[in-house]
Design an enzyme around this catalytic site. Structure first.
Site, mmCIF file in Angstrom:
data_model
loop_
_atom_site.group_PDB
_atom_site.id
_atom_site.type_symbol
_atom_site.label_atom_id
_atom_site.label_comp_id
_atom_site.label_asym_id
_atom_site.label_seq_id
_atom_site.Cartn_x
_atom_site.Cartn_y
_atom_site.Cartn_z
ATOM 1 N N HIS A 73 34.837 55.230 50.068
ATOM 2 C CA HIS A 73 32.688 55.071 48.563
ATOM 3 C C HIS A 73 32.618 57.177 48.357
ATOM 4 O O HIS A 73 31.834 57.164 47.822
ATOM 5 C CB HIS A 73 32.111 54.746 49.363
ATOM 6 C CG HIS A 73 32.560 53.538 49.443
ATOM 7 N ND1 HIS A 73 32.763 52.201 48.988
ATOM 8 C CD2 HIS A 73 31.856 52.393 49.737
ATOM 9 C CE1 HIS A 73 32.799 51.285 48.679
ATOM 10 N NE2 HIS A 73 32.527 51.399 49.878
ATOM 11 N N LYS A 131 30.910 47.895 46.005
ATOM 12 C CA LYS A 131 30.678 46.994 45.181
ATOM 13 C C LYS A 131 31.276 47.060 44.190
ATOM 14 O O LYS A 131 31.141 45.789 43.046
ATOM 15 C CB LYS A 131 29.321 46.193 45.629
ATOM 16 C CG LYS A 131 28.276 46.559 46.883
ATOM 17 C CD LYS A 131 28.745 46.305 47.740
ATOM 18 C CE LYS A 131 28.819 44.633 48.452
ATOM 19 N NZ LYS A 131 29.876 44.801 49.680
ATOM 20 N N ALA A 132 32.146 47.525 44.056
ATOM 21 C CA ALA A 132 33.067 47.953 42.232
ATOM 22 C C ALA A 132 34.066 46.994 42.722
ATOM 23 O O ALA A 132 34.959 46.746 41.654
ATOM 24 C CB ALA A 132 33.579 49.153 42.271
ATOM 25 N N VAL A 188 44.925 36.888 44.698
ATOM 26 C CA VAL A 188 43.434 37.281 44.427
ATOM 27 C C VAL A 188 42.770 36.769 43.683
ATOM 28 O O VAL A 188 41.995 37.520 43.868
ATOM 29 C CB VAL A 188 44.468 39.335 43.631
ATOM 30 C CG1 VAL A 188 45.112 39.452 44.755
ATOM 31 C CG2 VAL A 188 44.336 39.205 42.767
ATOM 32 N N SER A 248 25.377 43.031 43.122
ATOM 33 C CA SER A 248 26.067 42.993 44.372
ATOM 34 C C SER A 248 25.554 43.820 46.038
ATOM 35 O O SER A 248 25.573 42.933 47.189
ATOM 36 C CB SER A 248 27.258 43.687 44.097
ATOM 37 O OG SER A 248 27.963 43.094 45.201
ATOM 38 N N TRP A 273 38.939 43.681 46.682
ATOM 39 C CA TRP A 273 39.723 42.838 45.949
ATOM 40 C C TRP A 273 41.252 43.782 45.317
ATOM 41 O O TRP A 273 42.138 43.766 45.971
ATOM 42 C CB TRP A 273 39.018 42.632 44.778
ATOM 43 C CG TRP A 273 39.471 41.460 43.459
ATOM 44 C CD1 TRP A 273 40.803 41.490 43.392
ATOM 45 C CD2 TRP A 273 39.057 41.960 42.524
ATOM 46 N NE1 TRP A 273 41.215 40.423 42.544
ATOM 47 C CE2 TRP A 273 40.115 40.764 41.330
ATOM 48 C CE3 TRP A 273 38.420 41.794 41.310
ATOM 49 C CZ2 TRP A 273 40.064 39.691 40.524
ATOM 50 C CZ3 TRP A 273 37.205 41.012 40.407
ATOM 51 C CH2 TRP A 273 38.716 40.790 40.194
ATOM 52 N N ARG A 311 30.737 37.464 46.625
ATOM 53 C CA ARG A 311 29.184 36.487 47.181
ATOM 54 C C ARG A 311 29.293 34.914 45.411
ATOM 55 O O ARG A 311 29.973 34.210 45.612
ATOM 56 C CB ARG A 311 27.521 37.275 47.077
ATOM 57 C CG ARG A 311 27.163 36.625 46.698
ATOM 58 C CD ARG A 311 26.090 38.006 46.394
ATOM 59 N NE ARG A 311 26.433 38.978 45.238
ATOM 60 C CZ ARG A 311 26.140 37.907 43.653
ATOM 61 N NH1 ARG A 311 24.936 37.728 44.131
ATOM 62 N NH2 ARG A 311 25.604 39.152 43.448
HETATM 63 S S1 PPS Z 1 32.547 47.389 49.966
HETATM 64 O O1 PPS Z 1 31.955 46.636 50.822
HETATM 65 O O2 PPS Z 1 31.997 48.206 48.890
HETATM 66 O O3 PPS Z 1 34.065 47.201 49.716
HETATM 67 O O4 PPS Z 1 32.758 46.074 48.660
HETATM 68 P P1 PPS Z 1 33.635 45.374 46.973
HETATM 69 O O5 PPS Z 1 34.411 45.182 47.966
HETATM 70 O O6 PPS Z 1 33.781 47.262 46.282
HETATM 71 O O7 PPS Z 1 32.980 44.751 45.900
HETATM 72 C C1 PPS Z 1 32.192 43.108 46.479
HETATM 73 C C2 PPS Z 1 32.051 42.848 45.056
HETATM 74 O O8 PPS Z 1 33.397 42.360 45.379
HETATM 75 C C3 PPS Z 1 33.860 41.134 44.751
HETATM 76 N N1 PPS Z 1 34.812 40.767 45.073
HETATM 77 C C4 PPS Z 1 35.985 40.331 43.524
HETATM 78 N N2 PPS Z 1 35.467 39.506 42.580
HETATM 79 C C5 PPS Z 1 36.114 38.474 41.696
HETATM 80 N N3 PPS Z 1 37.304 38.202 42.296
HETATM 81 C C6 PPS Z 1 37.924 38.786 43.246
HETATM 82 N N4 PPS Z 1 39.225 37.866 44.104
HETATM 83 C C7 PPS Z 1 36.716 39.697 44.425
HETATM 84 N N5 PPS Z 1 37.055 39.953 45.600
HETATM 85 C C8 PPS Z 1 36.264 40.120 45.652
HETATM 86 C C9 PPS Z 1 32.596 40.245 45.846
HETATM 87 O O9 PPS Z 1 32.450 39.127 45.248
HETATM 88 C C10 PPS Z 1 31.173 41.715 45.601
HETATM 89 O O10 PPS Z 1 31.111 41.194 44.111
HETATM 90 P P2 PPS Z 1 29.372 40.290 44.109
HETATM 91 O O11 PPS Z 1 29.231 40.532 43.038
HETATM 92 O O12 PPS Z 1 28.857 40.311 45.272
HETATM 93 O O13 PPS Z 1 30.178 38.992 44.391
#
Ligand code: PPS
Length: 300
Positions: free
Chosen positions: A114, A52-53, A234, A144, A57, A262
């Site tokens: 991960h 979730k880091a 992005v 998250s 993205w 989310r």
């Molecule tokens: S995973 O399942 O571990 O691969 O998830 P991961 O992609 O690492 O993390 C998901 C969180 O990243 C947020 N996210 C973004 N935030 C800002 N901008 C962009 N473009 C973006 N893309 C993904 C996503 O919303 C999840 O965070 P939260 O806080 O839950 O919204």
């Protein structure tokens, strides 16, 4: 990704167990022999994170940097989880991450993991592949992950928010403690020049600068106009509405419970932690991170 949907839906949530000193579930260890012996290539680019880091993205960003111009059809036809295999993924009735990676024809291969640094397959070090580590502050990562755990049966039972935060502090999480994961990768980065360590919070606040730094780490030269186009693609809302980037086609997730994309914010933890919980978390955090020079921002 080959999958048998009905079979996949009937799977039950996994239990945590100790795996080489790290808490894991069988969904990420079932294919361990292949993971451990994975043959990396010098031009592989790995995206490593604690869950979730911002993995998705950065995966999407890299995919656009490498293939956005040469293979535009990729953008409209292949979901991000197929473009960027999840190395240790081994959920019954899905193709494994190593199977996906082995049959990839792109160069470079973009690969997500991960794994904590000590469990990385040795071939990545031998081949000197580039690794991009993304860190996100502990509180937003915890929030998250809490929502994510509820929306996918691939993750263990999560319980209520209070017991979950305690478990997070105690490191009773898949992939082990957040604290060790971010710090151990940070330590490794100090002596390994092929690791680029970035922060979710910087990516939110200084997206353009972070893209420039990524390009320089990867040896990519894009015009300012190209980078600006990628920056726009992005943005959170763009990705949230993009079926190929938002996981809405992934059958292991229940979007009625939560969206994968989310909120995408820094500081959403303030909507979850009580004052007392926050104080306890901060106190505990100071002890756990006292030997690390790593600094995270919990607000911007
Ligand atoms: S995973 O399942 O571990 O691969 O998830 P991961 O992609 O690492 O993390 C998901 C969180 O990243 C947020 N996210 C973004 N935030 C800002 N901008 C962009 N473009 C973006 N893309 C993904 C996503 O919303 C999840 O965070 P939260 O806080 O839950 O919204």
């Amino acid at each position: 990704m080959s999958v048998v949907p009905e079979k996949a839906k009937s799977l039950t949530r996994p239990e945590l167990f100790d795996f080489h000193g790290v808490l894991m579930t069988h969904n990420f260890t079932n294919n361990w022999e292949k993971v451990e012996n994975f043959q990396a290539r010098p031009d592989d680019v790995v995206i490593a994170t604690y869950p979730k880091a911002g993995t998705t993205w950065v995966s999407y960003l890299l995919d656009l940097l490498y293939f956005g111009k040469t293979s535009p059809e990729r953008q409209t036809s292949i979901p991000i989880y197929e473009r960027v295999p999840f190395l240790e993924f081994a959920v019954a009735s899905f193709e494994t991450g190593t199977e996906q990676a082995d049959k990839m024809s792109t160069s470079p291969r973009l690969i997500k993991t991960h794994l904590p640094v000590q469990l990385m397959p040795k071939s990545f070090w031998e081949q000197n592949s580039r690794i991009i580590y993304v860190g996100r502050n502990a509180k937003d990562s915890a929030v998250s992950l809490f929502h994510f755990n509820h929306m996918t049966y691939i993750q263990p039972e999560t319980g209520d928010w209070i017991s979950y935060v305690q478990n997070f502090m105690d490191g009773k999480m898949v992939y082990g403690p957040w604290y060790d994961h971010v710090s151990d990768w940070w330590e490794k980065k100090q002596t390994h020049s092929k690791i680029h360590y970035m922060f979710y919070e910087d990516l939110i606040e200084y997206t353009g600068r972070e893209i420039d730094e990524l390009c320089s780490f990867l040896g990519l030269s894009h015009s300012a106009e190209e980078k600006e186009q990628i920056r726009a693609k992005v943005q959170f809302d763009q990705m949230k509405n993009n079926k190929m980037a938002n996981y809405s086609t992934h059958i292991a997730m229940d979007f009625k419970v939560s969206a994968f994309m989310r909120k995408g914010k820094v500081g959403d933890w303030k909507n979850h932690f009580t004052v007392a919980q926050n104080e306890q978390f901060d106190e505990d955090y100071k002890k756990k991170m006292k030997n690390s020079s790593l600094q995270f921002r919990t607000e911007i």
